[in-house]
Write an enzyme that holds these catalytic residues in place. Structure first.
Site, PDB file in Angstrom:
ATOM      1  N   THR A  49       0.845  -1.189   0.000  1.00  0.00           N
ATOM      2  CA  THR A  49       0.000   0.000   0.000  1.00  0.00           C
ATOM      3  C   THR A  49       0.884   1.245   0.000  1.00  0.00           C
ATOM      4  OG1 THR A  49      -0.145   0.329   2.412  1.00  0.00           O
ATOM      5  CG2 THR A  49      -1.601  -1.324   1.432  1.00  0.00           C
ATOM      6  N   CYS A  50       0.245   2.400   0.072  1.00  0.00           N
ATOM      7  CA  CYS A  50       1.006   3.648   0.022  1.00  0.00           C
ATOM      8  C   CYS A  50       1.896   3.840   1.245  1.00  0.00           C
ATOM      9  CB  CYS A  50       0.061   4.845  -0.121  1.00  0.00           C
ATOM     10  SG  CYS A  50      -1.154   4.988   1.199  1.00  0.00           S
ATOM     11  N   HIS A  99      -0.029  -9.397  14.404  1.00  0.00           N
ATOM     12  CA  HIS A  99       0.238  -8.220  13.577  1.00  0.00           C
ATOM     13  C   HIS A  99      -0.801  -8.064  12.477  1.00  0.00           C
ATOM     14  CE1 HIS A  99       2.435  -5.105  11.442  1.00  0.00           C
ATOM     15  NE2 HIS A  99       2.316  -5.829  10.339  1.00  0.00           N
ATOM     16  N   GLN A 116     -10.192   1.174   5.094  1.00  0.00           N
ATOM     17  CA  GLN A 116      -9.750   0.865   3.739  1.00  0.00           C
ATOM     18  C   GLN A 116      -8.772  -0.308   3.703  1.00  0.00           C
ATOM     19  OE1 GLN A 116      -7.780   4.007   1.695  1.00  0.00           O
ATOM     20  NE2 GLN A 116      -7.756   2.944  -0.271  1.00  0.00           N
ATOM     21  N   GLY A 189      -6.300   9.529 -11.567  1.00  0.00           N
ATOM     22  CA  GLY A 189      -6.196   8.113 -11.258  1.00  0.00           C
ATOM     23  C   GLY A 189      -7.593   7.505 -11.195  1.00  0.00           C
TER      24      GLY A 189
END
Length: 479
Positions: A49-50, A99, A116, A189
């Site tokens: 992810t980002c 985790h 998200q 995007g």
């Protein structure tokens, strides 16, 4: 399954390192294939992810697994191993399960409680399945993580307290520009984050909404899904010109370099000097919007770096505590179920062996006493089977209970040793023969980095991973 997680995130690495380590294009698929092709790894999945890059793997050797996964992350990200190691964290077995469950609940997110991440975990599992690198172990793990995340959001207020990065970023912009309702906006995007951004803008009541994407069809599909009259598609090449006509830009593409330069923005920003600045929310990793925009008058840039420095509205301590409790309970239950599943093939093999003994002895009885009538023969048969069942009942129930406890894997070994069970037969029952796993999991032709190369590199860079009492493992500066 011996679960290992090696990764880096916004908690352990600065945005600059995350940006350079970002996996784009074919890199995620190649990394997965290379990981699954190593001798140590049976299954592999990648969460990319980002603000998070994590490799999840079922490994048969801990130290070799850490070394190989660390080197593969370095190899595919382009960040030197020595630098990358200082930002990596490593979790193993129960701590690795803890985790991923915490990640699924949003406890490890930049904005605590954001939902998200559930979609991103779902995408990670789908990618691993598509590349044939995830088997039953990782599939069960990720599916359970998704269930735990949903449970946390349904049973606590963590979803109300937390926000998505889009919402949090827009809140930061609104502190300078005021309410974004009525603004003319541009989304660059058409992926999952951009879709979320567009939907969020629609709910916020923006005016005209423009969508631009390199593949125009995807942008058109997004506009159709939004189902609003004020959304339209523009060509990707028209983005610089469109900056003169909008008030807000959200960009999140998968491009490897800057998409919107300071030169693109300069004239549009200058025209707004003294007015509400032209606002940019850059959620891409690596960044889409030139960092130099921070210095332009008439422009406001909120990116992942500034978001990480901002103070998010903290969720209530009670919600965080409640979710933490859910995670702890689910980790315990998952571990018990996994350990019980590991001993099940041994129990099945034991009962199969007992059945063979019973059948063999009844056969001998039939040979020695051929004149027994059918009723007597049936009664003898049932009696022998009941005796065997009763003798096996208590030990098999007890061994399942003991195996479900931490450290209980050894009870399966003891059972096999005591009853001289054929290990190959037990493996056949469990369906985890090495050859079958290799045939189902390994991808031919992967560009594998050899174990010898890993060992040399690790020796040179001194990864030096050690176990801590709570099961978390750290290498270099990892945590």
């Amino acid at each position: 399954m011996s679960l290992l997680v090696v990764g880096l995130s916004h908690r352990t690495a600065p945005v600059g390192v995350l940006e350079r380590a970002a996996l784009t294009g074919d890199a995620p698929a190649l990394l997965l294939r290379d990981a699954a092709a190593t001798e140590t790894v049976a299954e592999a999945a990648l969460v990319n992810t980002c603000n998070r890059i994590e490799l999840y793997a079922d490994v048969d050797k801990f130290h070799a697994g850490v070394a190989e996964l660390s080197l593969l992350l370095s190899h595919h990200s382009g960040v030197e191993l020595e630098e990358l190691t200082s930002h990596l964290y490593v979790h193993y077995e129960d701590r690795a399960v803890h985790h991923i469950f915490s990640v699924a609940c949003g406890l490890d997110s930049m904005v605590v409680g954001e939902g998200q991440i559930l979609g991103q975990l779902r995408d990670a599992l789908a990618r691993a399945q598509e590349e044939h690198t995830a088997g039953r172990g990782l599939n069960d793990l990720f599916q359970q993580a998704l269930r735990v995340g949903k449970r946390a959001h349904s049973e606590t207020g963590i979803d109300k307290a937390g926000q998505s990065l889009v919402t949090f970023g827009l809140d930061q912009i609104a502190r300078t520009t005021g309410d974004i309702a009525g603004m003319r906006a541009l989304v660059v995007g058409a992926g999952s984050m951009s879709s979320l951004a567009a939907a969020t803008l629609v709910r916020a009541g923006v005016g005209d909404l423009l969508i631009a994407n390199r593949t125009r069809e995807r942008a058109e599909r997004l506009v159709t899904n939004l189902g609003v009259a004020n959304a339209a598609v523009i060509d990707f090449a028209e983005v610089p010109k469109a900056l003169d006509t909008v008030d807000l830009v959200i960009s999140c593409t998968g491009a490897a370099g800057v998409v919107i330069t300071a030169e693109d923005i300069a004239d549009a920003a200058a025209a707004r000097e003294g007015l509400v600045p032209l606002a940019f929310l850059d959620l891409a990793m690596p960044r889409d919007v030139d960092h130099a925009v921070h210095e332009l008058p008439g422009a406001l840039l909120v990116d992942l770096e500034s978001l990480s420095e901002a103070d998010a509205a903290a969720p209530g301590a009670g919600d965080v505590d409640a979710v933490t409790g859910i995670v702890a309970d689910e980790v315990t239950a998952f571990g018990a179920a996994q350990r019980a599943a590991q001993i099940a093939p041994t129990v099945v093999a034991l009962r199969a062996m007992a059945s063979e003994v019973v059948l063999s002895e009844l056969g001998r009885l039939n040979t020695r006493l051929p004149d027994l009538d059918e009723r007597t023969r049936a009664e003898v048969s049932q009696t022998v089977k009941r005796v065997v069942d009763k003798l096996l009942h208590a030990p098999t129930v007890r061994v399942k209970q003991l195996a479900a406890e931490p450290g209980g894997a050894g009870y399966a070994d003891a059972l096999r040793e005591l009853f001289d069970l054929d290990l190959a037969a037990v493996q056949a029952v469990s369906g985890t023969l090495g050859a079958a796993k290799a045939a189902g999991m390994k991808t031919a032709g992967a560009q594998t980095v050899s174990a010898q190369t890993v060992n040399k590199a690790v020796s040179a860079q001194t990864v030096g991973v050690q176990a801590t009492p709570n099961g978390t493992l750290a290498g270099g500066g990892a945590r």
